[in-house]
Scaffold this motif. Sequence first.
Motif, mmCIF file in Angstrom:
data_model
loop_
_atom_site.group_PDB
_atom_site.id
_atom_site.type_symbol
_atom_site.label_atom_id
_atom_site.label_comp_id
_atom_site.label_asym_id
_atom_site.label_seq_id
_atom_site.Cartn_x
_atom_site.Cartn_y
_atom_site.Cartn_z
ATOM 1 N N ASP A 81 0.936 -1.136 0.073
ATOM 2 C CA ASP A 81 -0.044 0.064 -0.094
ATOM 3 C C ASP A 81 0.719 1.202 0.055
ATOM 4 N N ILE A 82 1.829 1.331 0.725
ATOM 5 C CA ILE A 82 2.888 2.413 0.860
ATOM 6 C C ILE A 82 3.300 2.704 -0.752
ATOM 7 N N GLN A 83 3.891 1.519 -1.264
ATOM 8 C CA GLN A 83 4.547 1.785 -2.768
ATOM 9 C C GLN A 83 3.521 2.113 -3.691
ATOM 10 N N TYR A 84 2.117 1.587 -3.560
ATOM 11 C CA TYR A 84 0.988 1.995 -4.299
ATOM 12 C C TYR A 84 0.599 3.411 -4.299
ATOM 13 N N ALA A 85 0.553 3.871 -2.926
ATOM 14 C CA ALA A 85 0.475 5.467 -2.697
ATOM 15 C C ALA A 85 1.396 6.177 -3.582
ATOM 16 N N ARG A 86 2.705 5.813 -3.283
ATOM 17 C CA ARG A 86 3.921 6.628 -3.692
ATOM 18 C C ARG A 86 3.911 6.618 -5.496
ATOM 19 N N THR A 87 3.472 5.611 -5.905
ATOM 20 C CA THR A 87 3.580 5.476 -7.340
ATOM 21 C C THR A 87 2.303 5.901 -8.387
ATOM 22 N N ALA A 88 1.491 4.938 -8.097
ATOM 23 C CA ALA A 88 -0.026 5.150 -8.647
ATOM 24 C C ALA A 88 -0.612 6.365 -8.309
ATOM 25 N N GLN A 89 -0.780 6.467 -6.794
ATOM 26 C CA GLN A 89 -1.348 7.690 -6.386
ATOM 27 C C GLN A 89 -0.702 9.056 -6.273
ATOM 28 N N GLY A 90 0.614 9.207 -6.388
ATOM 29 C CA GLY A 90 1.502 10.251 -6.514
ATOM 30 C C GLY A 90 1.581 10.862 -4.829
ATOM 31 N N ARG A 91 1.302 10.042 -3.856
ATOM 32 C CA ARG A 91 1.527 10.685 -2.472
ATOM 33 C C ARG A 91 2.954 10.559 -1.880
ATOM 34 N N LYS A 92 3.306 11.563 -1.032
ATOM 35 C CA LYS A 92 4.564 11.261 -0.441
ATOM 36 C C LYS A 92 4.179 10.451 1.096
ATOM 37 N N ILE A 93 4.955 9.584 1.451
ATOM 38 C CA ILE A 93 5.003 9.069 2.829
ATOM 39 C C ILE A 93 6.070 9.457 3.724
ATOM 40 N N ILE A 94 6.029 9.732 4.653
ATOM 41 C CA ILE A 94 7.073 10.451 5.628
ATOM 42 C C ILE A 94 7.157 9.795 6.846
ATOM 43 N N LEU A 95 8.212 9.211 7.198
ATOM 44 C CA LEU A 95 8.247 8.679 8.383
ATOM 45 C C LEU A 95 8.602 9.681 9.578
ATOM 46 N N SER A 96 7.584 9.808 10.599
ATOM 47 C CA SER A 96 7.770 10.556 11.619
ATOM 48 C C SER A 96 8.496 9.849 12.888
ATOM 49 N N VAL A 97 9.556 10.715 13.584
ATOM 50 C CA VAL A 97 10.380 10.114 14.536
ATOM 51 C C VAL A 97 10.088 10.813 15.766
ATOM 52 N N GLY A 98 9.804 10.013 16.791
ATOM 53 C CA GLY A 98 9.628 10.671 18.015
ATOM 54 C C GLY A 98 8.216 10.856 18.448
ATOM 55 N N GLY A 99 7.844 11.997 18.897
ATOM 56 C CA GLY A 99 6.609 12.558 19.404
ATOM 57 C C GLY A 99 6.143 11.813 20.916
ATOM 58 N N ALA A 100 4.951 12.243 21.357
ATOM 59 C CA ALA A 100 4.385 11.947 22.688
ATOM 60 C C ALA A 100 5.657 11.560 23.774
ATOM 61 N N GLY A 101 6.618 12.689 23.974
ATOM 62 C CA GLY A 101 7.792 12.608 24.965
ATOM 63 C C GLY A 101 8.835 11.825 24.311
ATOM 64 N N ASN A 102 8.829 11.225 23.365
ATOM 65 C CA ASN A 102 10.042 10.664 22.804
ATOM 66 C C ASN A 102 11.053 11.332 22.268
ATOM 67 N N GLY A 103 11.786 12.445 23.214
ATOM 68 C CA GLY A 103 12.833 13.204 22.498
ATOM 69 C C GLY A 103 14.008 12.217 22.171
ATOM 70 N N MET A 104 14.987 13.010 21.605
ATOM 71 C CA MET A 104 16.444 12.220 21.015
ATOM 72 C C MET A 104 17.689 13.161 21.259
ATOM 73 N N SER A 105 18.527 12.676 21.788
ATOM 74 C CA SER A 105 19.634 13.503 21.762
ATOM 75 C C SER A 105 20.728 13.013 20.692
ATOM 76 N N PHE A 106 21.492 13.810 20.328
ATOM 77 C CA PHE A 106 22.685 13.553 19.145
ATOM 78 C C PHE A 106 24.040 14.247 19.627
ATOM 79 N N PRO A 107 24.622 13.494 20.909
ATOM 80 C CA PRO A 107 25.775 14.224 21.174
ATOM 81 C C PRO A 107 27.026 14.234 20.448
ATOM 82 N N ASP A 108 27.112 13.348 19.748
ATOM 83 C CA ASP A 108 28.274 12.929 18.863
ATOM 84 C C ASP A 108 27.979 12.175 17.506
#
Length: 374
Positions: free
Chosen positions: A172-199
């Motif tokens: 379904d993701i690939q059908y949405a991207r190709t046949a339907q022309g939609r963009k699928i974006i992976l959201s990272v974090g949310g609901a208190g799931n912060g991340m640090s990148f110290p290095d």
Amino acid sequence: MLLNSTVIVPRLSLVLVAVAASALGCLGAGSSQDEVDVEHNESATCAGSPEWQEGQWYDEGAIVNYQGVAYIAEHGNPGYIPTVSTYFWEPYAECSGDPAPDPGGALPAKVVAGYYPNWTPSPIRIRDINSNYNVIYLFAATPVGGPPGTTGAVVWTPPGDGRGAATNLNADIQYARTAQGRKIILSVGGAGNGMSFPDRQKSQTFVDSVVDIYNNLGGFDGLDWNTFEADQVPDTAEMIWISLELKRRFPGFIITAPPAPWNQRDKKFCEDMVNAGAMDYAAPQYYDGPDLDQQSYIVENVNDWVTRLGPTHVVVGFGIWDETHYMSIDEAIPTWNEVEANHPTLRGAFDWQIHIDESQGWPFADRIGPLVKE
């Protein structure tokens, strides 16, 4: 916003094609000599453009050749890579013979987006989501070991399979991207799931884990930074590196973020990301907090975001729901109309969340969506 694990499917092979065309070769039999001369001169200008040099300053309007394609500097910059920093560079139409792309590269000209949380036991299949949505956020990948992440890796769990959403997810993701022309974006974090990148090691591990999820899903179109919630201070320099690295690996990759509208730290983060060519748009969330659902506040606050980022880098976040601090559709429509009248080139709007929109009969998709796209 929230959740976690991985999935299945083959690796997408990515091909970057550089096109170099002769202006004379494009002329039809009926072309006049004047047209030949003009196109010959344009071709000579393109051929004489210098090769791009890393670390060299380029003024606005500078034309360079990079990997066989001509680019023009939309903004002065210290030698950002043309295929990565799409805020600063765009293909030079007069050289390529093709129209210049919309700002943001792979993005739709106008964004109508929605979040698709993975905690719903019987969600709609992605291919069946209302067709007015042209951007769908998979919500959400979360840090291994919990916030702020122990290794830098993230994991993502597919949604429930009550209507076949999990069984058919990759197809379904690939059908949405190709046949339907939609963009699928992976959201990272949310609901208190912060991340640090110290290095850099943690940043590299994050990139590798996103690439793994990309390959397991068969590909997607971007990443949504939702990791500076829960008072997590963003490691902006590393997040710029991560974003540009993902854009380098996947040409056209979209980078977004849903910041808190009032938060000065979030504003500075998004401004720095956009200025570095590492973010395509920020989408302030006007819901789930005191006064955030008030038209007067949204209009004034959007003005601030537009001043900071420019209208094509701002998407307005709505929450259409019968709950406190959320809007009804009859409140959202005049709010969108006013901000769009103030800023006609606003990039678009998103809704939290698609499952609620479906349960209400698609008020956001069917009534806001067409207004955004018109």
